[in-house]
Design an enzyme around this catalytic site. Sequence first.
Site, PDB file in Angstrom:
ATOM      1  N   TYR A  62       0.966  -1.216  -0.042  1.00 48.66           N
ATOM      2  CA  TYR A  62      -0.170   0.066  -0.050  1.00 48.66           C
ATOM      3  C   TYR A  62       0.774   1.201   0.142  1.00 48.66           C
ATOM      4  O   TYR A  62       1.925   1.408   0.807  1.00 48.66           O
ATOM      5  CB  TYR A  62      -0.798   0.162   1.366  1.00 48.66           C
ATOM      6  CG  TYR A  62      -2.424  -0.475   1.061  1.00 48.66           C
ATOM      7  CD1 TYR A  62      -3.062   0.493  -0.001  1.00 48.66           C
ATOM      8  CD2 TYR A  62      -3.012  -1.423   1.367  1.00 48.66           C
ATOM      9  CE1 TYR A  62      -4.322   0.169  -0.243  1.00 48.66           C
ATOM     10  CE2 TYR A  62      -4.139  -1.841   1.173  1.00 48.66           C
ATOM     11  CZ  TYR A  62      -5.006  -1.057   0.161  1.00 48.66           C
ATOM     12  OH  TYR A  62      -6.185  -1.458  -0.060  1.00 48.66           O
TER      13      TYR A  62
ATOM     14  N   GLU B  14      -0.526   4.819  -0.305  1.00 49.62           N
ATOM     15  CA  GLU B  14      -1.532   5.997  -0.705  1.00 49.62           C
ATOM     16  C   GLU B  14      -0.708   7.224  -0.349  1.00 49.62           C
ATOM     17  O   GLU B  14       0.029   7.499   0.570  1.00 49.62           O
ATOM     18  CB  GLU B  14      -2.676   5.929   0.458  1.00 49.62           C
ATOM     19  CG  GLU B  14      -3.655   4.803   0.164  1.00 49.62           C
ATOM     20  CD  GLU B  14      -4.872   4.804   1.022  1.00 49.62           C
ATOM     21  OE1 GLU B  14      -5.220   3.578   1.446  1.00 49.62           O
ATOM     22  OE2 GLU B  14      -5.371   5.847   1.486  1.00 49.62           O
TER      23      GLU B  14
ATOM     24  N   ASP C 221      -7.942  12.858 -24.761  1.00 51.93           N
ATOM     25  CA  ASP C 221      -8.127  11.707 -24.339  1.00 51.93           C
ATOM     26  C   ASP C 221      -7.319  10.833 -25.320  1.00 51.93           C
ATOM     27  O   ASP C 221      -7.918  10.490 -26.453  1.00 51.93           O
ATOM     28  CB  ASP C 221      -9.226  11.117 -24.062  1.00 51.93           C
ATOM     29  CG  ASP C 221      -9.392   9.582 -23.678  1.00 51.93           C
ATOM     30  OD1 ASP C 221      -8.418   8.808 -23.726  1.00 51.93           O
ATOM     31  OD2 ASP C 221     -10.408   9.122 -23.126  1.00 51.93           O
TER      32      ASP C 221
ATOM     33  N   THR D 125      -4.870   5.518 -21.190  1.00 50.29           N
ATOM     34  CA  THR D 125      -4.704   4.345 -20.740  1.00 50.29           C
ATOM     35  C   THR D 125      -3.127   4.028 -20.868  1.00 50.29           C
ATOM     36  O   THR D 125      -2.438   4.966 -21.829  1.00 50.29           O
ATOM     37  CB  THR D 125      -5.265   3.125 -21.234  1.00 50.29           C
ATOM     38  OG1 THR D 125      -5.279   3.258 -22.865  1.00 50.29           O
ATOM     39  CG2 THR D 125      -6.832   3.396 -20.767  1.00 50.29           C
TER      40      THR D 125
ATOM     41  N   LYS E 168      -2.415   0.089 -24.707  1.00 51.29           N
ATOM     42  CA  LYS E 168      -2.821   0.159 -25.881  1.00 51.29           C
ATOM     43  C   LYS E 168      -1.627   0.178 -26.731  1.00 51.29           C
ATOM     44  O   LYS E 168      -0.783  -0.536 -26.704  1.00 51.29           O
ATOM     45  CB  LYS E 168      -4.158   1.004 -26.355  1.00 51.29           C
ATOM     46  CG  LYS E 168      -5.343   0.846 -25.369  1.00 51.29           C
ATOM     47  CD  LYS E 168      -6.365   1.784 -25.612  1.00 51.29           C
ATOM     48  CE  LYS E 168      -7.701   1.364 -25.082  1.00 51.29           C
ATOM     49  NZ  LYS E 168      -7.821   2.083 -23.835  1.00 51.29           N
TER      50      LYS E 168
ATOM     51  N   ARG F  20      -1.768  -2.512 -17.897  1.00 48.95           N
ATOM     52  CA  ARG F  20      -3.032  -2.013 -17.824  1.00 48.95           C
ATOM     53  C   ARG F  20      -3.056  -0.678 -16.775  1.00 48.95           C
ATOM     54  O   ARG F  20      -2.441  -1.177 -15.641  1.00 48.95           O
ATOM     55  CB  ARG F  20      -4.230  -3.017 -17.282  1.00 48.95           C
ATOM     56  CG  ARG F  20      -4.434  -4.018 -18.113  1.00 48.95           C
ATOM     57  CD  ARG F  20      -5.681  -4.874 -18.009  1.00 48.95           C
ATOM     58  NE  ARG F  20      -6.762  -4.102 -18.598  1.00 48.95           N
ATOM     59  CZ  ARG F  20      -6.969  -4.355 -20.069  1.00 48.95           C
ATOM     60  NH1 ARG F  20      -6.429  -5.121 -20.714  1.00 48.95           N
ATOM     61  NH2 ARG F  20      -8.062  -3.558 -20.704  1.00 48.95           N
TER      62      ARG F  20
HETATM   63  N1  DSN Z   1     -12.290  -0.441 -24.154  1.00 49.33           N
HETATM   64  C1  DSN Z   1     -11.572   0.335 -24.846  1.00 49.33           C
HETATM   65  C2  DSN Z   1     -11.592   0.136 -26.431  1.00 49.33           C
HETATM   66  O1  DSN Z   1     -11.677  -0.986 -26.601  1.00 49.33           O
HETATM   67  O2  DSN Z   1     -11.233   1.062 -27.145  1.00 49.33           O
HETATM   68  C3  DSN Z   1     -11.942   1.836 -24.819  1.00 49.33           C
HETATM   69  O3  DSN Z   1     -11.938   2.027 -23.391  1.00 49.33           O
END
Ligand code: DSN
Length: 420
Positions: free
Chosen positions: A57, A59, A203, A229, A232, A238
Amino acid sequence: MTTPSRDPSLADRDPEIASLIRHEDERQRDKLRMIPSENYASRAVLEACGSSLSNKYSEGYPRKRYYEGQQFVDSIEELARDRIKALFGVEHVNVQPYSGSPANLAVYFAFCKPGDTVMGLGLPHGGHLTHGWPVSITGSYFKSVPYAVRRDDHRIDLDDVRRLAHEAKPRLLFCGGTAYPRTWDFPAFASIAREVGAVLVADIAHIAGLIAGGAHPSPVGHADVITSTTHKTLRGPRGGMILTSAQYAAALDKAVFPGLQGGPHEANIAGLAVAAKEAATPEFRRYAQQVVANAKALARALSDRGYSLVSGGTDNHLLLVDLTNKSISGKVAAKALDRAGIELNYNTVPYDPRKPFDPSGVRLGTPAITSRGLGEAQMEAVAHWFDEAVKHAADEAKLDALAVEVKAFLGDYPAPGILV
Ligand code: DSN
């Protein structure tokens, strides 16, 4: 193999879960993974995520924590922050959001009060749930005025965004999405946001790796806040992050912790630090360029086979195929393609007459297959298998035979991070 200690391995402790994970490894090894938001993280990233950091932890923020024992965690989070700051050229980054949606919620919490107006690309036009779509908390607690793509060329109509923004005077203006295959014009969005006094939020979840690798323009210097995120095109674990200038740093940090979250997931933050180191290499730059080159080559190969691409093609890593002219629904096609070894998702297309659970299109992309080393020359084969699966969607034997071909082909392209 058993671990010679009182602490058994996963395979010994829980063979059922170990076996399911092994099957997932094999599935990821044997298929053309073309969901454009997915990728292969490297073995180094996965090792960091599966480490003792998961036990801890922490925080608070580095050097200002509410728990003891932060001697190493602080350095890890600082490294993650410093590397991301250098990679994108920003003054401040928060690497604690659990994923993209919490990162976006923190932005609402930092800048808005319930009932404020927000604008984003509508979900059926390629936006994201958290940009104010009604079924999301962001569309329930805030007044959402979505913008759209044009019916004829499927591009964002900036004149219309400007007109809507002047009428609605949003507090937040989002740009970025999940199914928009074209370049985002960040300077144009910035000038609209300035005209109406909105905070511009870029975003970049889908395109973070392309931006880091110089394959898409950067919103830095245009957007007030950048959310993303990390798993990707960036190929990290993640997670989520918020990038901003010194001006908004304190407000956004406070919104993430203690506003929305408790303890950050430091194992994933360590994985992000590793991914940021990888993304700063010339090899990653080449990867990002290749993702786009592959997507364009695949777009050409599919167009040659009579497929109708939303917006006529792509500038980035993803393609949206409208299957109306092939007399098959997106869902039926996606299921047939999955059986044939090509994993993607069914998706609405702009102005789709069908319902989201069985829409007209499929969405696919090249980030994961490019991580395995496929290049433009291989996109012909990918398009061929795609076409065969769509044409023979009702023929299970044919689909199974295609899956065997796909698996054999992929034997020459090892999947990063997959050890089976
Ligand atoms: N789930 C993501 C996507 O597949 O584009 C977006 O949050």
